[in-house]
Design an enzyme around this catalytic site. Structure first.
Site, short mmCIF file in Angstrom:
data_model
loop_
_atom_site.label_atom_id
_atom_site.label_comp_id
_atom_site.label_asym_id
_atom_site.label_seq_id
_atom_site.Cartn_x
_atom_site.Cartn_y
_atom_site.Cartn_z
N ASP A 45 0.85 -1.20 0.00
CA ASP A 45 0.00 0.00 0.00
C ASP A 45 0.88 1.26 0.00
OD1 ASP A 45 -3.13 -0.77 1.17
OD2 ASP A 45 -1.54 -2.23 1.48
N GLU A 68 -5.20 7.60 0.31
CA GLU A 68 -5.58 6.83 1.49
C GLU A 68 -4.50 6.78 2.57
OE1 GLU A 68 -6.79 2.69 1.02
OE2 GLU A 68 -7.87 2.89 2.91
N ASP A 124 -6.31 5.59 -4.39
CA ASP A 124 -6.24 4.45 -3.46
C ASP A 124 -5.17 3.51 -4.01
OD1 ASP A 124 -6.54 2.45 -1.64
OD2 ASP A 124 -8.74 2.47 -1.69
N ILE A 126 -3.90 0.72 -2.95
CA ILE A 126 -4.47 -0.64 -3.02
C ILE A 126 -5.88 -0.54 -2.46
CG2 ILE A 126 -4.43 -3.04 -2.27
CD1 ILE A 126 -1.52 -3.04 -2.19
N THR A 129 -7.51 -3.98 0.26
CA THR A 129 -6.30 -4.59 0.85
C THR A 129 -6.62 -5.98 1.42
OG1 THR A 129 -5.51 -2.37 1.35
CG2 THR A 129 -4.39 -4.18 2.46
N LYS A 242 -15.57 -3.90 -8.70
CA LYS A 242 -17.03 -3.96 -8.92
C LYS A 242 -17.48 -2.94 -9.96
CE LYS A 242 -17.85 -3.87 -4.29
NZ LYS A 242 -16.59 -4.33 -3.68
P1 AMP Z 1 -14.81 -3.46 -0.54
O1 AMP Z 1 -13.64 -4.21 -1.06
O2 AMP Z 1 -15.81 -3.10 -1.58
O3 AMP Z 1 -15.43 -4.11 0.66
O4 AMP Z 1 -14.29 -2.04 -0.10
C1 AMP Z 1 -13.02 -1.83 0.42
C2 AMP Z 1 -13.05 -0.48 1.08
O5 AMP Z 1 -14.00 -0.49 2.15
C3 AMP Z 1 -11.77 -0.05 1.72
O6 AMP Z 1 -10.99 0.68 0.80
C4 AMP Z 1 -12.21 0.83 2.88
O7 AMP Z 1 -12.01 2.20 2.58
C5 AMP Z 1 -13.70 0.59 2.97
N1 AMP Z 1 -14.14 0.28 4.32
C6 AMP Z 1 -13.42 -0.02 5.41
N2 AMP Z 1 -14.20 -0.19 6.51
C7 AMP Z 1 -15.46 0.01 6.11
C8 AMP Z 1 -16.73 0.02 6.77
N3 AMP Z 1 -16.84 -0.27 8.06
N4 AMP Z 1 -17.81 0.29 6.02
C9 AMP Z 1 -17.72 0.54 4.71
N5 AMP Z 1 -16.55 0.55 4.04
C10 AMP Z 1 -15.43 0.31 4.72
MG MG Z 2 -6.53 1.15 0.18
#
Ligand code: AMP
Ligand code: MG
Length: 328
Positions: A45, A68, A124, A126, A129, A242
């Site tokens: 990252d 980020e 971002d 990564i 992550t 996505k």
């Molecule tokens: P995804 O892979 O779609 O689940 O999204 C990843 C992103 O979710 C990361 O880059 C974070 O910025 C974000 N993230 C981290 N914690 C949370 C949370 N509690 N609710 C929603 N998004 C989050």
């Molecule tokens: Mg990230």
């Protein structure tokens, strides 16, 4: 800024950042620290962010940057194994930094540019992550806002296959007025234009959600699918991959409800993806149908979650979600 300048910049820097990530992935141990809020962060990252922001500070010094990661914990332990590995990765990846001092690498990570610029890059290094650590999908996201609107995006998806087939690794690019495209991450093949799917029949609608259930509201996702009779299946994928899947026409709906009342989405989790999706003909709003408002700095402060679709059923989905989201 024009499309070709943006595409050339993102192709070069995106490939470089991806090779850093793939190199770390190939190593036996991926160093992961826990950030506050318990999100993991790895040496990749930091190194990926240094690669991208170093290029931004050289090529677009007048622009602003939202990103980020920060180098605070590396500066706090500059001779520790994580800081040393990050510096080594960056020196190997960026010829101009091959003999850079640690401080110069940390400064690249913390580069924020000129906050008054109408151009703001949302990075971002990564995205996903947790997916990266699992060996699943992740993305390197480079979004460009102009007067608070996403006008261009690049999503590097090292674990996604090109639409035309071939080895894993795709680069998605868009620029307002020029369209959205994908190209293999390596090689010289032509860019292929991207279009969202034309599916407008609920029975065929495919829905995307997070792998991490704590990042959304899996119950609301299920309610939507059942309530509107979406029959194409639910696929869970990490990161802004996505948005790329929607832009490629391989799914119709990406729902990201607020994970909890006080959660606010990060701009770098959406800017690049929204730019690419819109350029491919899709739509993105929040879950109440309000336009996404990128004018509040690092967070989408004014929005309640995110809804991204190929278009035809967008308003109907908002009508379904509104009372449920408002009821909390
Ligand atoms: P995804 O892979 O779609 O689940 O999204 C990843 C992103 O979710 C990361 O880059 C974070 O910025 C974000 N993230 C981290 N914690 C949370 C949370 N509690 N609710 C929603 N998004 C989050
Ligand atoms: Mg990230």
């Amino acid at each position: 800024m024009d499309a070709e300048t943006f595409f050339r910049f993102c192709t070069e820097v995106g490939r470089r950042a991806a090779s850093v990530c793939q190199r770390v992935r190939a190593e036996q141990v991926v160093d992961a620290q826990q950030k506050t809020g318990r999100e993991p962060v790895t040496v990749a990252d930091y190194a990926s962010q240094a690669v991208i922001l170093d290029a931004l500070r050289r090529q677009f010094p007048e622009h602003a940057v939202l990103s980020e990661e920060g180098a605070g914990s590396l500066r706090g332990d500059p001779t520790g194994p994580i800081a040393r590995r990050v510096v080594e990765l960056v020196r190997d990846a960026v010829p101009d930094l091959s003999s850079a001092a640690e401080g110069d690498v940390f400064d690249a990570i913390d580069h924020a540019g000129r906050s008054e610029s109408p151009y703001v890059w949302a990075i971002d290094p990564i995205d996903g992550t947790k997916g990266f650590l699992r060996g699943d999908h992740y993305a390197i996201a480079i979004g460009l806002l102009h007067h608070h609107r996403p006008i261009a995006g690049a999503l590097v998806c090292p674990r996604l296959e090109p639409l035309a087939g071939g080895p894993e690794g795709v680069l998605h690019l868009s620029f307002r007025g020029a369209g959205a495209f994908e190209a293999p991450l390596s090689g010289e093949e032509e860019r292929r234009p991207l279009h969202v799917s034309e599916v407008d029949v609920p029975a065929h609608v495919r829905v995307l959600g997070s792998v991490e259930s704590s990042h959304g509201d899996p119950r609301l996702l299920r309610e939507l699918v059942d309530g509107l009779g979406f029959g194409g299946g639910i696929v869970r994928i990490d990161s802004q991959v996505k948005y790329a899947v929607l832009a490629r026409g391989e799914a119709e709906v990406y729902l990201r409800p607020r994970s909890r009342p006080d959660w606010r989405d990060n701009v770098w989790d959406h800017a690049a993806g929204v730019a690419i999706l819109e350029a491919a003909g899709g739509r993105a709003t929040d879950t109440l149908g309000a336009p996404l408002d990128f004018s509040h700095g690092a967070k989408l402060e004014a929005n309640v979650g995110v809804l991204a679709t190929n278009g035809p059923l967008h308003d109907e989905i908002v009508r379904f979600l509104t009372p449920r989201v408002e009821a909390g």
